[in-house]
Design an enzyme around this catalytic site. Structure first.
Site, PDB file in Angstrom:
ATOM      1  N   THR A  19       0.817  -1.213   0.000  1.00 38.09           N
ATOM      2  CA  THR A  19       0.000   0.000   0.000  1.00 38.09           C
ATOM      3  C   THR A  19       0.852   1.265   0.000  1.00 38.09           C
ATOM      4  O   THR A  19       0.516   2.243  -0.674  1.00 38.09           O
ATOM      5  CB  THR A  19      -0.932   0.020   1.219  1.00 38.09           C
ATOM      6  OG1 THR A  19      -0.153  -0.106   2.415  1.00 38.09           O
ATOM      7  CG2 THR A  19      -1.943  -1.115   1.152  1.00 38.09           C
ATOM      8  N   LYS A 212       9.067   2.927  17.293  1.00 33.73           N
ATOM      9  CA  LYS A 212       8.954   4.346  16.957  1.00 33.73           C
ATOM     10  C   LYS A 212       9.500   5.222  18.085  1.00 33.73           C
ATOM     11  O   LYS A 212      10.166   6.234  17.837  1.00 33.73           O
ATOM     12  CB  LYS A 212       7.491   4.691  16.673  1.00 33.73           C
ATOM     13  CG  LYS A 212       6.908   3.948  15.490  1.00 33.73           C
ATOM     14  CD  LYS A 212       5.396   4.133  15.413  1.00 33.73           C
ATOM     15  CE  LYS A 212       4.781   3.283  14.315  1.00 33.73           C
ATOM     16  NZ  LYS A 212       3.309   3.349  14.297  1.00 33.73           N
TER      17      LYS A 212
END
Length: 436
Positions: A19, A212
């Site tokens: 995607t 992250k």
């Protein structure tokens, strides 16, 4: 090919046509004129690699060189920049990035696991070869979190960085709060809606968000974080009764990550579900949205919010890095000259106020036993609440305890003592109370 500026096009090779990879292709084509104007030169994709040549991805791949082996993109001399959009900390993704950087070829990646686990190693390769490694899309999708920390706050001394860094967990916790449903039920719904993977462990066990956080912390403090020392808890243990207690006590539950400077070369860093005051700005970041929080000695506290995933936001962040390279902008991987990895303080060294949920058999003396465990660990109790509506047929009931400021070492001792009690069922849940 050259643009109106006379500068040659920046030639890209994309590894991974999921995607995000397809989103990058579409974005570069749909916004070509604006991107060329902002970059000062044309940007074009000349080569791609993916596992299946025959799959219809809804985008025209005619005229692009195809590499069956993604790692071969690193050796394609017709490519200026490699875009690694495969994912994963090992295997093809790591081989490709290492090889491209070793050859002096710039790399843009969205791979948070790769940066969190091997960032120090990749930074050394980039420094030695003179290549650039950019990774805006690795944290919080379309939120410009990396640029904020590495560039926007470059003049400040950052004291803290973190936030809500996983949209799947935030959606699950928000829906549990709003509907009163259990974790498993809401997780199934999130999977049906495409917000959670078939195997959701990387998200719900906290690892995606922890990767992250490690990247943000490395940028904030100017040196990569030793990831194996970062304390990580997920959200599987959160029950509907915990959402009830949070509401009753004036809090909301969020999977929150924080990296905090505790000395010149010392930090604490963790990813865990927390109680946050219901009037705190981050308490109102709901659904699939992410939020990045910073605090600087001069800039003070700051919060930016947006969609943390998806083809559009992530592709936008990838192309923003490509535009920087087209402009000739390249920074050290961690924003400063590299240093050794920084270790996180052990869990036992953390402290604060805590929420403790205990499932007990409803019989005389239970509260006294719990109070004794707290007393023996030197923990002072601020509040106690019982959720009678959650009483089970077998005679169990959840109790919520809120402590005054104490150490996590003391709370670990309390939990150990409670688990030894015959009247306590299962493992008590410990959540930090964090004022953000």
């Amino acid at each position: 090919m050259s643009g109106a500026s006379g500068k040659p096009a920046l030639r890209l090779g994309i590894a991974g046509l999921g995607t995000v990879g397809v989103g990058v292709l579409q974005l570069l084509r749909d916004n070509a004129a604006a991107i060329t104007a902002r970059a000062g030169r044309p940007i074009e994709v000349v080569a791609v690699s993916a596992r299946d040549r025959t799959r219809d991805r809804g985008v025209d791949l005619a005229g692009l060189r195809w590499h069956d082996d993604a790692a071969a993109l690193a050796g394609d001399d017709g490519i200026d920049v490699v875009l690694e959009l495969i994912g994963g900390a090992e295997g093809t993704a790591r081989t490709l990035v290492e090889s491209a950087l070793s050859r002096g070829r710039d790399v843009v990646t969205a791979n948070k696991a790769l940066l969190a686990l091997h960032g120090a190693h990749l930074a050394r390769i980039a420094r030695e070869s003179g290549a650039a490694l950019l990774f805006e899309a690795s944290v919080a999708g379309g939120i410009p979190a990396i640029k904020l920390v590495r560039e926007g706050l470059a003049a400040d001394r950052l004291l803290r960085v973190g936030g809500i860094l996983n949209g799947t967990c935030n959606y699950i916790l928000t829906t549990m709060r709003d509907t009163g449903r259990d974790f498993d039920d809401v997780l199934s719904e999130a999977q049906a809606l495409g917000y959670a993977e078939a195997d959701p462990s990387t998200d719900v066990d906290g690892w995606d968000a922890a990767h992250k956080l490690a990247i943000l912390a490395g940028l904030a403090f100017g040196q990569p974080v030793a990831f194996d020392g970062l304390h990580v808890d997920g959200i599987r243990a959160i029950q509907a009764c915990d959402q009830h207690f949070a509401r009753e006590l004036g809090y909301r539950i969020k999977l929150l990550g924080t990296a905090r400077r505790t000395g010149d070369d010392a930090i604490e860093a963790w990813m865990r579900p927390c109680f946050v005051p219901k009037n705190a700005p981050i308490a109102h970041v709901d659904g699939v949205f992410n939020a990045v929080v910073t605090e600087g000695a001069f800039s003070g506290p700051m919060l930016i919010e947006g969609r943390g995933a998806g083809a559009g936001p992530t592709a936008s962040a990838v192309v923003a890095d490509v535009i920087d390279l087209a402009r000739g902008t390249a920074l050290p991987v961690w924003g400063v000259a590299p240093k050794a990895e920084i270790a996180c303080a052990p869990r036992s060294a953390l402290g604060g106020e805590y929420y403790l949920r205990v499932i007990v058999r409803d019989r005389p003396g239970v509260v006294a036993d719990i109070a004794a465990a707290l007393r023996d660990a030197g923990v002072s109790l601020r509040a106690l609440s019982q959720h009678d509506a959650a009483r089970e047929p077998g005679g169990t009931v959840p109790l919520a305890l809120v402590t005054h400021h104490t150490t996590e070492a003391a709370m670990i001792s309390v939990i150990s003592a409670l688990e030894a009690l015959e009247s306590v069922v299962g493992t008590p849940l410990l959540l930090k109370i964090e004022t953000v």
